[in-house]
Each structure stands twice: as C-alpha cells, then as structure tokens.
Design a protein around this motif. Structure first.
Motif, mmCIF file in Angstrom:
data_model
loop_
_atom_site.group_PDB
_atom_site.id
_atom_site.type_symbol
_atom_site.label_atom_id
_atom_site.label_comp_id
_atom_site.label_asym_id
_atom_site.label_seq_id
_atom_site.Cartn_x
_atom_site.Cartn_y
_atom_site.Cartn_z
ATOM 1 N N LEU A 275 7.478 16.620 -3.795
ATOM 2 C CA LEU A 275 8.427 16.750 -5.120
ATOM 3 C C LEU A 275 9.726 16.548 -5.141
ATOM 4 N N VAL A 276 10.289 16.791 -3.753
ATOM 5 C CA VAL A 276 11.622 16.009 -3.662
ATOM 6 C C VAL A 276 11.540 14.725 -3.726
ATOM 7 N N VAL A 277 10.575 13.878 -3.311
ATOM 8 C CA VAL A 277 10.492 12.513 -3.436
ATOM 9 C C VAL A 277 10.489 12.190 -5.000
ATOM 10 N N PHE A 278 9.652 13.016 -5.946
ATOM 11 C CA PHE A 278 9.295 12.798 -7.119
ATOM 12 C C PHE A 278 10.664 12.884 -7.838
ATOM 13 N N LEU B 252 12.919 0.535 -5.295
ATOM 14 C CA LEU B 252 12.873 1.933 -4.495
ATOM 15 C C LEU B 252 12.042 2.979 -5.377
ATOM 16 N N HIS B 253 12.257 3.075 -6.462
ATOM 17 C CA HIS B 253 11.787 3.734 -7.659
ATOM 18 C C HIS B 253 10.404 3.514 -7.709
ATOM 19 N N GLY B 254 9.861 2.363 -7.734
ATOM 20 C CA GLY B 254 8.364 2.161 -7.625
ATOM 21 C C GLY B 254 7.860 2.773 -6.512
ATOM 22 N N ILE B 255 8.429 2.273 -5.192
ATOM 23 C CA ILE B 255 7.508 2.781 -4.006
ATOM 24 C C ILE B 255 7.565 4.286 -3.762
ATOM 25 N N MET B 256 8.565 5.006 -4.205
ATOM 26 C CA MET B 256 8.570 6.433 -4.238
ATOM 27 C C MET B 256 8.048 6.905 -4.848
ATOM 28 N N MET B 257 7.588 6.555 -6.218
ATOM 29 C CA MET B 257 6.613 7.233 -7.206
ATOM 30 C C MET B 257 5.075 6.815 -6.596
ATOM 31 N N VAL B 258 4.951 5.493 -6.041
ATOM 32 C CA VAL B 258 3.647 5.145 -5.526
ATOM 33 C C VAL B 258 3.043 6.091 -4.441
ATOM 34 N N ALA B 259 4.153 6.315 -3.769
ATOM 35 C CA ALA B 259 3.970 7.431 -2.497
ATOM 36 C C ALA B 259 3.501 8.918 -2.885
ATOM 37 N N VAL B 260 4.297 9.247 -3.891
ATOM 38 C CA VAL B 260 4.011 10.493 -4.674
ATOM 39 C C VAL B 260 2.563 10.467 -5.014
ATOM 40 N N ALA B 261 2.384 9.407 -5.881
ATOM 41 C CA ALA B 261 0.911 9.441 -6.341
ATOM 42 C C ALA B 261 -0.223 9.331 -5.364
ATOM 43 N N VAL B 262 0.194 8.852 -4.464
ATOM 44 C CA VAL B 262 -0.866 8.572 -3.042
ATOM 45 C C VAL B 262 -1.279 10.218 -2.730
ATOM 46 N N ALA B 263 0.077 10.737 -2.212
ATOM 47 C CA ALA B 263 -0.040 11.742 -1.382
ATOM 48 C C ALA B 263 0.057 12.963 -1.690
ATOM 49 N N ALA B 264 0.683 13.191 -2.990
ATOM 50 C CA ALA B 264 0.816 14.521 -3.572
ATOM 51 C C ALA B 264 -0.309 15.352 -3.690
ATOM 52 N N ILE B 265 -1.494 14.907 -4.182
ATOM 53 C CA ILE B 265 -2.723 15.606 -4.323
ATOM 54 C C ILE B 265 -3.562 15.475 -3.203
ATOM 55 N N ILE B 266 -3.880 14.292 -2.552
ATOM 56 C CA ILE B 266 -4.635 14.448 -1.309
ATOM 57 C C ILE B 266 -4.229 14.700 -0.104
ATOM 58 N N GLY B 267 -2.542 14.611 0.079
ATOM 59 C CA GLY B 267 -2.013 15.481 1.046
ATOM 60 C C GLY B 267 -1.557 16.768 0.854
ATOM 61 N N GLY B 268 -1.116 17.226 -0.273
ATOM 62 C CA GLY B 268 -0.573 18.299 -0.655
ATOM 63 C C GLY B 268 -1.791 19.456 -0.798
ATOM 64 N N VAL C 48 -5.239 2.644 -6.657
ATOM 65 C CA VAL C 48 -4.850 3.427 -7.840
ATOM 66 C C VAL C 48 -5.898 4.358 -7.973
ATOM 67 N N TYR C 49 -6.972 4.283 -7.561
ATOM 68 C CA TYR C 49 -8.083 5.413 -7.526
ATOM 69 C C TYR C 49 -8.069 6.465 -6.350
ATOM 70 N N ILE C 50 -7.054 5.863 -5.391
ATOM 71 C CA ILE C 50 -6.949 6.944 -4.295
ATOM 72 C C ILE C 50 -5.936 7.948 -5.138
ATOM 73 N N MET C 51 -5.033 7.370 -5.987
ATOM 74 C CA MET C 51 -4.161 8.213 -6.874
ATOM 75 C C MET C 51 -4.931 9.027 -7.974
ATOM 76 N N ILE C 52 -5.831 8.374 -8.668
ATOM 77 C CA ILE C 52 -6.318 8.933 -9.903
ATOM 78 C C ILE C 52 -7.644 9.822 -9.696
ATOM 79 N N LEU C 53 -8.322 9.505 -8.692
ATOM 80 C CA LEU C 53 -9.864 10.177 -8.199
ATOM 81 C C LEU C 53 -9.515 11.570 -8.054
#
Length: 610
Positions: free
Chosen positions: A104-107, A140-156, A318-323
C-alpha cells in the motif's frame, strides 16, 4: 526494542556489502582489464548479493532457521502486539499484513510519481523534467506499480486468508513464507536509490542494448527485479504446496473457494514463468558487469532474444496480477449477491485455460519488432483465443449478480466496478491483438489506457474490494461505510474520466514514453492531467478511513457479512492457530438459498473480536 531485528539486518547487510565489494575489487584487480567490468558495477553487484544474505540473516533468518543447520537451538519467540510486524515471523497472518502495508505504501508512492509525470505532460515543452528524468520517473512508476499488482493480492490477501479458507493452520512452508517477504524491503531500497545513481530510462521492460549501456541506476533496477522474482517464485511454490497438501477434511477440489482456485492458478505461473525473466535479467547483468555479449549484436549477441524471454514471462505475469483479482471479485460478488457462484466449474476451467494459453501468446508484444510475417496470424489467433476462458469468468460474474439480492456495501461496489472496468479493458484489448490495428496503435496512449483498464481498473479495484471486505477479519474493527462509499464513487468516476480521455489522446497520435508532444495534443493532455489529479485526491479519503477505523473503529463481529466461507467461521482477528477446533468441510461454500446447508463446522466464534 521493536526495531532491533531491522537494525541488526542493516548492520549485517553493511558487513556483507563490504565483504562482497572487497572481493569483487580483488578479483577485478587480479584479472586482465579487458575481462573486468567497468567502474564500480562489479563491486555493487557482488556487494549487493552478500548484503542481501547479511540482511536476511540479521533480520531473523539466522535465529529462526539457519541456526539448526549447524546443530544449534533456534531462537524464535513470538512477540505480541504491533512489534511482531517488524519481525521474521512464521505466522501467515502477520506476513499477510506485512505484505499489504508494504505494498500500500509502494502503491501510494508510485501514485505520487504518476502525478509528477502528469505535471510534466500538462503542456508541451520541458516544464518540470527533462526527457531522461521523465523516463526514469516513468520507469520507477511502472515497476513499482507492477510490483504492487503482482504481490498485493497473492502476497497480502492470499497469505492472510488462503490458509483460513481451506481450514489450514498455516502455509506449507512457514519459514520460506517469511523469507519471501523479507527479500522485498531490499527491492524497495534499490528502486528508491536508483535515481541517485543516474536512474534508468528504459522503462520497466529494460530492453537492451540501452539497459546494458546506460547509468548505474539501471543495475540497481535489474538487481531489484531479480530479487523480487525470487520472492515471487518462493511464494508460488508455497501456495501450490499449501493448497495441495493442507486442505481440511472434506475440502475437496470441487469445494475450494473460488479465490483459492485463482491463487492456485496464478501460483503455477509465478513458479514457472518467473524463472525465465530471471534468466533474462541475469544475462543483462552479466553483459554489464563482466563484459559478456548476450545482447551485443556487434559481438554475435541478439537484442531481440531478450524481448522474447521478457514477454514469455511478462504476458503470463499479467495473469499473475489479474487471476487473483478475478477470484477476489467473484468471492465478493457471490457473498453480497446471496447467490451460488454461477458456473463454478466453468470458472475453474477458465482459470486453468488462461494459465495454459498465457504461455503461448507472448509474441503479440513483438508485432512491430520485425518478426517474420508468417508468425503474425498464429499469434493473433492465439491472443484472441485466450478471450474465451476469460469470457467464461466474466460471464460467471454477470450470472452471479443476475436476479441476486445485492448488498451494495463498499466491497460490493468495488467488485462491480471491477466487472465494468475489465469489460472496457477486454474490448480495447481486441484492437491490440489484431495485427493491423496494433501496428497503428502500438506505443501510443491507447496502449497505456488499455493496460491501466486491465490492471488498475481490474486488479486495483479488486484490491480495494478485498481491503474493505476483509478489513474486519484482519483488524477486528469495522470501517466507516459512508467514507468507504465516498471513496468508491470519487475514485470510480475520476478513474474512468481519466483513462477514457487517454484513449482519445492515444487515437490522436500521442506517444507513450515521451516528455514532449506536438502542440495540437495540448488540450487533451491538459484534460487528462487535471482528471488524474482529481483521481489522486480520492485516495486521501481511503487513507483517513483506514487509519481512523483501524485505531478507533467499532469492534467487528466474527462474521459481519454473514458469509459462508471458513475465514468467517472464526474470531476477528483469528487466533494464532486460526480455528478454535479443527474444521471439517461438509458442503459447497456458495450454497446460498439451499435450506439447511452448512459449508463447514469450525467451532464458530460468536460475538466480537477479542
């Protein structure tokens, strides 16, 4: 002191960097100059590797795991209260909160960077930043948002609720789970330090030869990406093992909650595809640091090879993020519609179909790269074919809410918005899947708007649905519903106004990854910038609501939504062992309206949180 493990980790990291950097300098001094990397990059690369090991040992890996490798007793004591969130803990619920708060902070930081980008684009010409600085901020914006998309749901969320949903006490490998989180803080440090080392102006894709020749900030990006990939691989392995081996008695594959199926599907991709991009990034590091020539065309390398390796991972990513976003949205939709999930088995088949097809569509990202013409049609067909299993999932969402008794609470509003936004993302994706229109629209803001409708409009809205839905379970308190709805309507309206306008700007020829543009595009860019600032302000409502509710919100009942799944059959927040007695699953989790149907027995906790 709560921060002692963090301080110890930083000290060990400094020692590790000194040892690694000194070793690299010694090797470079002994080697022939032609075979040594230029400047300080070999020192940084090897120093970081040992610094990462030192950080992990210092922050808790030594006490909680490594001591037993040498026959020593472990030193791991559970710390009560807020201090446990700064520790190397094996409690999956604590790790889930660590992931959620971190990302959330990264987002929010990545969102501030997007505001800076739109400030530059408010008018033609250089206003705030030069082209190199603009591209570095954009990357920097792009990779931080990608990290959020990859990890916020599956990690959090998956860390916190997946063991609860299947009736387990924890994940299959608790210490690996802790390790997968504690490699994340060094990733954030590297990315935030990259502007101090010249930044990286390749965007988040890091295409060579530019990524091999530009500033040292690029090396920090590459090391961060590789480290984050390690976290993703470990997480994928852990969730697969957990779902396969730790389901409660009676929790058959046909009774798994749909969110569990979505995480399971994403974990397959996470475990397998991430290794490919790790290989690609490591070869770029080797080109930079030790003078190899994987991508140097003048020495027999193939720059286009990197794009194939990168997108072979990054389209499945993309599907790691969206699934998991799909699964989360469907979870909320069925509970708040008070109906069984429509076409449950078809959705599971859709998830697995997406996993399989996601690995064979990567080349649609290379339609304009000079790839052979005879490959265009097969990859176009395969790309459009993946819309079939995706459509099954989308139709399930519509079938679930059809004729339902909808509870339009904040979580449900965000889940419904997910369906609306993803529809636009899917329709606009058809134009980018077809070769003729893709050639015209490639590298324009049409692509930017499409991607944001898919990921931000899809997954980020699902993240907020999950935050509001599981907020009582995680914190033991209820959020303010009125503020939640204000946040939703503000964010939903501003988001759609911003990115629908961006489609139009892209159709007029506005290129992405540029800090300047022709004067006729000024009006459209000014409108997009103003709307994006309004969107950014909506998150202030969310921050206030979360902080205030977590501190002083009313106590949450064990099951405030009267949902059927297992995480709601224990107290809010759950006890250390998750359930007061071992659960036993009896029937399907979504049998709403079936008289006498009970999903599971789990010693249901009544009343309020402790």
């Amino acid at each position: 002191m709560a921060l002692i493990p963090i301080i110890r980790g930083l000290v060990f990291a400094a020692i590790g960097f000194a040892v690694g950097g000194g070793l690299a300098a010694l090797i470079a001094g002994l080697a022939a100059p032609a075979s040594a990397g230029a400047g300080a990059e070999p020192i940084i690369a090897l120093g970081y590797l040992l610094a990462l090991v030192g950080w992990l040992l210092g922050v808790g890996l030594w006490d909680a795991w490594a001591r037993e490798w040498f026959g020593l007793p472990l030193k791991q004591a559970e710390v009560p209260g807020w201090r446990r969130y700064f520790r190397f803990t094996t409690d999956h619920k604590v790790i889930g909160v660590q992931y959620l708060v971190t990302f959330l902070v990264v987002f929010l930081l990545a969102g501030l960077l997007s505001v800076l980008l739109r400030l530059e684009l408010m008018a033609p010409g250089q206003t705030v930043m030069g082209p190199n600085e603009f591209n570095s901020v954009m990357g920097l914006h792009g990779i931080m948002m990608v990290a959020v998309a990859v990890a916020a749901i599956i990690g959090g969320f998956a860390n916190f609720v997946l063991p609860l949903l299947i009736g387990a006490e924890d994940v299959a490998f608790p210490r690996v789970n802790a390790l997968s989180y504690w490699v994340v803080p060094p990733v954030a440090v590297l990315l935030l330090a990259s502007p101090l080392a010249g930044g990286f102006d390749t965007g988040w894709t890091a295409y060579p030869p530019l990524s091999v020749t530009n500033a040292t900030g690029q090396l920090l990006f590459l090391l961060a990406f590789i480290t984050f990939g390690l976290s993703s691989i470990l997480g994928g392995l852990n969730f697969l093992a957990t779902v396969i081996t730790l389901r409660a008695p009676g929790m058959t594959w046909g009774r798994l909650p749909i969110f569990v199926w979505s995480v399971f599907s994403a974990a397959i991709i996470s475990l397998t595809a991430t290794q490919v991009v790790a290989l690609a990034l490591i070869t770029v590091v080797l080109d930079r640091v030790v003078g190899m020539s994987f991508y140097n065309a003048g020495q027999g390398g193939a720059p286009l090879l990197y794009q194939h390796l990168f997108w072979f991972y990054s389209h499945p990513a993309v599907y790691i993020m969206i699934l998991p976003g799909f699964g989360l949205a469907l979870e909320v939709l069925t509970h708040f519609s008070r109906k069984p999930l429509f076409a449950y088995k078809w959705v599971v088949g859709g998830f697995l179909g997406i996993v399989g097809l996601s690995f064979i569509v990567w080349a649609h990202h290379l339609f304009t790269s000079g790839m052979p013409d005879e490959l265009h049609i097969p990859f176009m067909i395969l790309t459009e074919l993946i819309s079939v299993p995706t459509g099954l999932v989308f139709l399930s969402a519509l079938g679930t809410i059809w004729m339902g008794r909808l509870w339009l609470n904040t979580p449900m509003l965000f889940a419904l918005a997910f369906v609306f936004n993803f529809l636009i993302g899917g329709i606009t994706g058809i134009f980018l899947a077809d070769v003729p229109t893709d050639i015209h629209l490639q590298d324009t803001y049409f692509v930017v708007a499409h991607f944001h409708y898919t990921i931000m409009g899809g997954e980020v809205f699902a993240i907020f649905a999950g935050l509001y839905y599981w907020f009582p379970k995680i914190t033991g308190r209820m959020f303010n519903e009125k503020l939640g709805q204000i946040h939703f309507w503000w964010m939903f309206a501003a988001y759609n106004a911003t990115f629908l306008a961006m489609f139009w700007v892209g159709l007029q020829g506005m290129n992405r990854r540029v800090a300047d543009y022709p004067a006729p595009l000024a009006g459209g860019n000014l409108l997009v910038s103003i709307l994006s600032f309004i969107l950014a302000l909506s998150f202030l409502v969310f921050i206030y609501n979360v902080v205030r509710s977590w501190a002083r919100g009313p106590r949450a009942a064990a099951n405030p939504w009267r949902a059927r799944t297992l995480e709601w059959q224990t107290s809010s927040p759950p006890p250390l062992e998750n359930f007061h007695q071992p659960p036993r699953v009896l029937e399907h989790p979504y049998d709403y309206g079936v008289p006498g149907s009970v999903h599971a027995t789990a010693g249901v906790a009544e009343g309020h949180a402790r």
